[in-house]
Scaffold this motif. Structure first.
Motif, PDB file in Angstrom:
ATOM      1  N   SER A 137      -1.643  10.540 -30.480  1.00 51.28           N
ATOM      2  CA  SER A 137      -3.009  10.059 -30.296  1.00 51.28           C
ATOM      3  C   SER A 137      -3.153   9.656 -28.817  1.00 51.28           C
ATOM      4  O   SER A 137      -2.729  10.397 -27.933  1.00 51.28           O
ATOM      5  CB  SER A 137      -3.258   8.891 -31.256  1.00 51.28           C
ATOM      6  OG  SER A 137      -4.529   8.363 -31.039  1.00 51.28           O
ATOM      7  N   SER A 138      -3.660   8.480 -28.544  1.00 46.67           N
ATOM      8  CA  SER A 138      -3.892   8.070 -27.153  1.00 46.67           C
ATOM      9  C   SER A 138      -4.377   6.621 -27.145  1.00 46.67           C
ATOM     10  O   SER A 138      -4.867   6.123 -28.167  1.00 46.67           O
ATOM     11  CB  SER A 138      -4.978   8.960 -26.545  1.00 46.67           C
ATOM     12  OG  SER A 138      -5.434   8.453 -25.310  1.00 46.67           O
ATOM     13  N   VAL A 139      -4.325   6.006 -25.967  1.00 47.64           N
ATOM     14  CA  VAL A 139      -5.036   4.726 -25.810  1.00 47.64           C
ATOM     15  C   VAL A 139      -6.524   4.959 -26.114  1.00 47.64           C
ATOM     16  O   VAL A 139      -7.226   4.057 -26.577  1.00 47.64           O
ATOM     17  CB  VAL A 139      -4.808   4.125 -24.393  1.00 47.64           C
ATOM     18  CG1 VAL A 139      -5.427   5.005 -23.309  1.00 47.64           C
ATOM     19  CG2 VAL A 139      -5.383   2.715 -24.291  1.00 47.64           C
ATOM     20  N   ALA A 140      -6.971   6.209 -25.908  1.00 49.59           N
ATOM     21  CA  ALA A 140      -8.365   6.580 -26.224  1.00 49.59           C
ATOM     22  C   ALA A 140      -8.624   6.591 -27.730  1.00 49.59           C
ATOM     23  O   ALA A 140      -9.771   6.723 -28.160  1.00 49.59           O
ATOM     24  CB  ALA A 140      -8.691   7.949 -25.624  1.00 49.59           C
ATOM     25  N   GLY A 141      -7.567   6.457 -28.524  1.00 52.98           N
ATOM     26  CA  GLY A 141      -7.718   6.313 -29.971  1.00 52.98           C
ATOM     27  C   GLY A 141      -7.776   4.846 -30.388  1.00 52.98           C
ATOM     28  O   GLY A 141      -7.934   4.528 -31.567  1.00 52.98           O
ATOM     29  N   PRO A 181      -0.242   7.148 -25.963  1.00 56.11           N
ATOM     30  CA  PRO A 181       0.031   6.906 -24.539  1.00 56.11           C
ATOM     31  C   PRO A 181      -1.238   6.601 -23.744  1.00 56.11           C
ATOM     32  O   PRO A 181      -2.334   7.049 -24.085  1.00 56.11           O
ATOM     33  CB  PRO A 181       0.629   8.234 -24.048  1.00 56.11           C
ATOM     34  CG  PRO A 181       0.799   9.107 -25.270  1.00 56.11           C
ATOM     35  CD  PRO A 181      -0.171   8.582 -26.293  1.00 56.11           C
ATOM     36  N   GLY A 182      -1.042   5.854 -22.664  1.00 51.50           N
ATOM     37  CA  GLY A 182      -2.080   5.731 -21.628  1.00 51.50           C
ATOM     38  C   GLY A 182      -1.989   6.958 -20.726  1.00 51.50           C
ATOM     39  O   GLY A 182      -1.633   8.045 -21.190  1.00 51.50           O
ATOM     40  N   MET A 183      -2.296   6.782 -19.445  1.00 47.23           N
ATOM     41  CA  MET A 183      -2.363   7.945 -18.539  1.00 47.23           C
ATOM     42  C   MET A 183      -0.996   8.601 -18.324  1.00 47.23           C
ATOM     43  O   MET A 183      -0.043   7.936 -17.935  1.00 47.23           O
ATOM     44  CB  MET A 183      -2.894   7.495 -17.177  1.00 47.23           C
ATOM     45  CG  MET A 183      -4.336   7.021 -17.228  1.00 47.23           C
ATOM     46  SD  MET A 183      -4.742   6.047 -15.772  1.00 47.23           S
ATOM     47  CE  MET A 183      -5.111   7.348 -14.640  1.00 47.23           C
ATOM     48  N   VAL A 184      -0.944   9.904 -18.577  1.00 45.52           N
ATOM     49  CA  VAL A 184       0.285  10.682 -18.381  1.00 45.52           C
ATOM     50  C   VAL A 184      -0.063  11.851 -17.461  1.00 45.52           C
ATOM     51  O   VAL A 184      -1.021  12.590 -17.744  1.00 45.52           O
ATOM     52  CB  VAL A 184       0.816  11.270 -19.717  1.00 45.52           C
ATOM     53  CG1 VAL A 184       2.228  11.810 -19.529  1.00 45.52           C
ATOM     54  CG2 VAL A 184       0.753  10.256 -20.858  1.00 45.52           C
ATOM     55  N   GLU A 187      -0.816  18.652 -17.446  1.00 49.28           N
ATOM     56  CA  GLU A 187      -1.947  19.543 -17.151  1.00 49.28           C
ATOM     57  C   GLU A 187      -3.258  18.976 -17.733  1.00 49.28           C
ATOM     58  O   GLU A 187      -4.318  19.595 -17.641  1.00 49.28           O
ATOM     59  CB  GLU A 187      -1.689  20.938 -17.736  1.00 49.28           C
ATOM     60  CG  GLU A 187      -0.558  21.669 -17.040  1.00 49.28           C
ATOM     61  CD  GLU A 187      -0.297  23.067 -17.610  1.00 49.28           C
ATOM     62  OE1 GLU A 187      -1.104  23.565 -18.413  1.00 49.28           O
ATOM     63  OE2 GLU A 187       0.725  23.640 -17.230  1.00 49.28           O
ATOM     64  N   PHE A 188      -3.161  17.801 -18.358  1.00 48.65           N
ATOM     65  CA  PHE A 188      -4.293  17.207 -19.086  1.00 48.65           C
ATOM     66  C   PHE A 188      -5.575  17.115 -18.243  1.00 48.65           C
ATOM     67  O   PHE A 188      -6.648  17.567 -18.656  1.00 48.65           O
ATOM     68  CB  PHE A 188      -3.869  15.815 -19.584  1.00 48.65           C
ATOM     69  CG  PHE A 188      -4.938  15.043 -20.289  1.00 48.65           C
ATOM     70  CD1 PHE A 188      -5.185  15.229 -21.640  1.00 48.65           C
ATOM     71  CD2 PHE A 188      -5.716  14.111 -19.612  1.00 48.65           C
ATOM     72  CE1 PHE A 188      -6.169  14.514 -22.305  1.00 48.65           C
ATOM     73  CE2 PHE A 188      -6.708  13.385 -20.268  1.00 48.65           C
ATOM     74  CZ  PHE A 188      -6.928  13.595 -21.617  1.00 48.65           C
ATOM     75  N   SER A 189      -5.462  16.532 -17.030  1.00 47.08           N
ATOM     76  CA  SER A 189      -6.676  16.329 -16.214  1.00 47.08           C
ATOM     77  C   SER A 189      -7.195  17.650 -15.647  1.00 47.08           C
ATOM     78  O   SER A 189      -8.407  17.836 -15.481  1.00 47.08           O
ATOM     79  CB  SER A 189      -6.399  15.319 -15.089  1.00 47.08           C
ATOM     80  OG  SER A 189      -6.220  14.039 -15.664  1.00 47.08           O
ATOM     81  N   VAL A 191      -7.098  20.451 -17.205  1.00 49.71           N
ATOM     82  CA  VAL A 191      -7.856  21.044 -18.320  1.00 49.71           C
ATOM     83  C   VAL A 191      -9.182  20.301 -18.493  1.00 49.71           C
ATOM     84  O   VAL A 191     -10.239  20.910 -18.631  1.00 49.71           O
ATOM     85  CB  VAL A 191      -7.007  21.009 -19.627  1.00 49.71           C
ATOM     86  CG1 VAL A 191      -7.848  21.443 -20.829  1.00 49.71           C
ATOM     87  CG2 VAL A 191      -5.776  21.907 -19.487  1.00 49.71           C
ATOM     88  N   ARG A 192      -9.110  18.958 -18.425  1.00 49.23           N
ATOM     89  CA  ARG A 192     -10.348  18.168 -18.599  1.00 49.23           C
ATOM     90  C   ARG A 192     -11.395  18.567 -17.567  1.00 49.23           C
ATOM     91  O   ARG A 192     -12.571  18.710 -17.893  1.00 49.23           O
ATOM     92  CB  ARG A 192     -10.039  16.668 -18.478  1.00 49.23           C
ATOM     93  CG  ARG A 192     -11.272  15.815 -18.273  1.00 49.23           C
ATOM     94  CD  ARG A 192     -11.037  14.331 -18.436  1.00 49.23           C
ATOM     95  NE  ARG A 192     -11.455  13.921 -19.761  1.00 49.23           N
ATOM     96  CZ  ARG A 192     -11.245  12.726 -20.290  1.00 49.23           C
ATOM     97  NH1 ARG A 192     -10.585  11.812 -19.629  1.00 49.23           N
ATOM     98  NH2 ARG A 192     -11.681  12.434 -21.478  1.00 49.23           N
ATOM     99  N   PHE A 193     -10.952  18.772 -16.304  1.00 44.60           N
ATOM    100  CA  PHE A 193     -11.916  19.088 -15.238  1.00 44.60           C
ATOM    101  C   PHE A 193     -12.017  20.598 -14.994  1.00 44.60           C
ATOM    102  O   PHE A 193     -12.318  21.038 -13.879  1.00 44.60           O
ATOM    103  CB  PHE A 193     -11.574  18.301 -13.969  1.00 44.60           C
ATOM    104  CG  PHE A 193     -11.674  16.805 -14.183  1.00 44.60           C
ATOM    105  CD1 PHE A 193     -12.841  16.236 -14.677  1.00 44.60           C
ATOM    106  CD2 PHE A 193     -10.591  15.968 -13.921  1.00 44.60           C
ATOM    107  CE1 PHE A 193     -12.939  14.860 -14.912  1.00 44.60           C
ATOM    108  CE2 PHE A 193     -10.677  14.586 -14.153  1.00 44.60           C
ATOM    109  CZ  PHE A 193     -11.854  14.040 -14.653  1.00 44.60           C
TER     110      PHE A 193
HETATM  111  C1  8X3 Z   1      -5.486  10.637 -22.350  1.00 44.05           C
HETATM  112  C2  8X3 Z   1      -5.491   9.382 -21.572  1.00 44.05           C
HETATM  113  O1  8X3 Z   1      -6.933   7.576 -20.524  1.00 44.05           O
HETATM  114  O2  8X3 Z   1      -7.644   9.870 -20.187  1.00 44.05           O
HETATM  115  O3  8X3 Z   1      -5.545  10.421 -23.716  1.00 44.05           O
HETATM  116  O4  8X3 Z   1      -7.903   8.859 -22.318  1.00 44.05           O
HETATM  117  S1  8X3 Z   1      -7.064   8.926 -21.135  1.00 44.05           S
END
Ligand code: 8X3
Ligand code: NDP
Length: 251
Positions: A137-141, A181-184, A187-189, A191-193
């Motif tokens: 999940s995420s801190v965003a959860g 997790p918080g920020m890791v 490739e997450f960001s 993909v987001r951007f």
């Molecule tokens: C990814 C971390 O802080 O961008 O789940 O939501 S955050």
């Protein structure tokens, strides 16, 4: 005898690091993701030590997930650990300006994809009366943050599903762990951007984020507890991040 783990989203970031650490811990691995070449190169790297099966499919496509899991060779059906890791953020925008395509991608991947694979793997665990489902999940959860609306909602759904799965799995002796997790930095960001590497990199300016291995180590901790111990929920943050909205950036 080696245990077997199925890791979704093993082609990069947290999933790839988890595959590497699980191989070091003598798990045989079913690694999944859409990028076949990346799966193959990971298989080449890990295959000297443990057995590896690559399954390339799009987790948002129910038929593809069904085909992949139903075609598992018999020796791969005794799955001890399912790591539901595949996921993404797409875009960062207000609820009034958000993009339908971004929203559908996040809900289809983070919620529906996780459900498809769990629905197909959980019965195998129930039959064997053992297994461990680890949901990323995420801190965003746990909290929402400005412009994170639909991503946060999808991760709140994962958090709720972890609790719900734990209840349903209780009588079958199957463990369910939620890792948030918080920020890791992965490739997450990027993909987001939507591939904007400059913007993606700037997310981590002035802070030391978690890295994928930090999260993989938490997953290894959870799956290597003795049979009577379950890690229900683990919130893992960078020291420089106190909550979804508060980071301490060095000037
Ligand atoms: C990814 C971390 O802080 O961008 O789940 O939501 S955050
Ligand atoms: P990455 O982008 O590095 O990895 C995401 C993985 O998910 C890739 O292997 C990708 O594989 C797979 N994936 C995405 N969409 C699909 C799809 N449709 N079908 C199959 N596989 C898919 O990001 P992270 O490692 O950071 O993300 C892993 C998980 O961790 C996600 O659930 C994310 O929400 C969560 N998380 C991330 C945090 C962060 O700050 N990075 C913080 C908290 C949680 P491929 O492209 O080959 O299909």
């Amino acid at each position: 005898m080696n245990k077997t783990a199925l890791i979704t989203g093993a082609t990069s970031g947290i999933g790839e690091a988890t595959a590497i650490l699980m191989a070091e811990n003598n798990y045989n691995l079913i690694i999944t993701g859409r990028r076949t070449a990346k799966l193959k190169s990971l298989e080449k790297k890990l295959g000297k030590k443990i057995k590896v099966l690559c399954l390339s499919f799009d987790i948002t496509k129910k038929a593809e997930v069904e085909k992949a899991i139903s075609s598992l060779p018999k020796e791969w059906t005794a799955i001890d650990v399912l790591v539901n890791n595949a996921g993404l953020a797409s875009g960062l925008d207000s609820i009034q300006n958000g993009d339908f395509e971004d929203w559908e991608k996040m809900i289809d991947t983070n919620v529906k994809g996780l459900l498809y694979i769990t629905r197909l793997v959980a019965p195998m665990m129930v039959k064997r009366k053992k297994g461990h489902i680890v949901n990323i999940s995420s801190v965003a959860g746990k909290e929402v943050y400005p412009l994170g609306n639909v991503y946060c909602a999808s991760k709140h759904a994962v958090d709720a599903l972890s609790k719900a799965m734990r209840v349903d799995m209780l009588e079958h002796g199957i463990k369910v762990t939620n890792i948030a997790p918080g920020m890791v930095e992965t490739e997450f960001s990027l993909v987001r951007f939507h591939g904007d590497s400059k913007r993606a990199k700037s997310v981590y300016d002035g802070i030391t984020p978690l890295n994928a291995v930090d999260v993989a180590e938490a997953i290894i901790f959870a799956v290597t507890r003795p049979p009577h111990v379950n890690v229900n929920d683990l919130l893992l943050m960078p020291t420089a991040q106190a909550s979804a909205t508060q980071t301490h950036k060095k000037k």
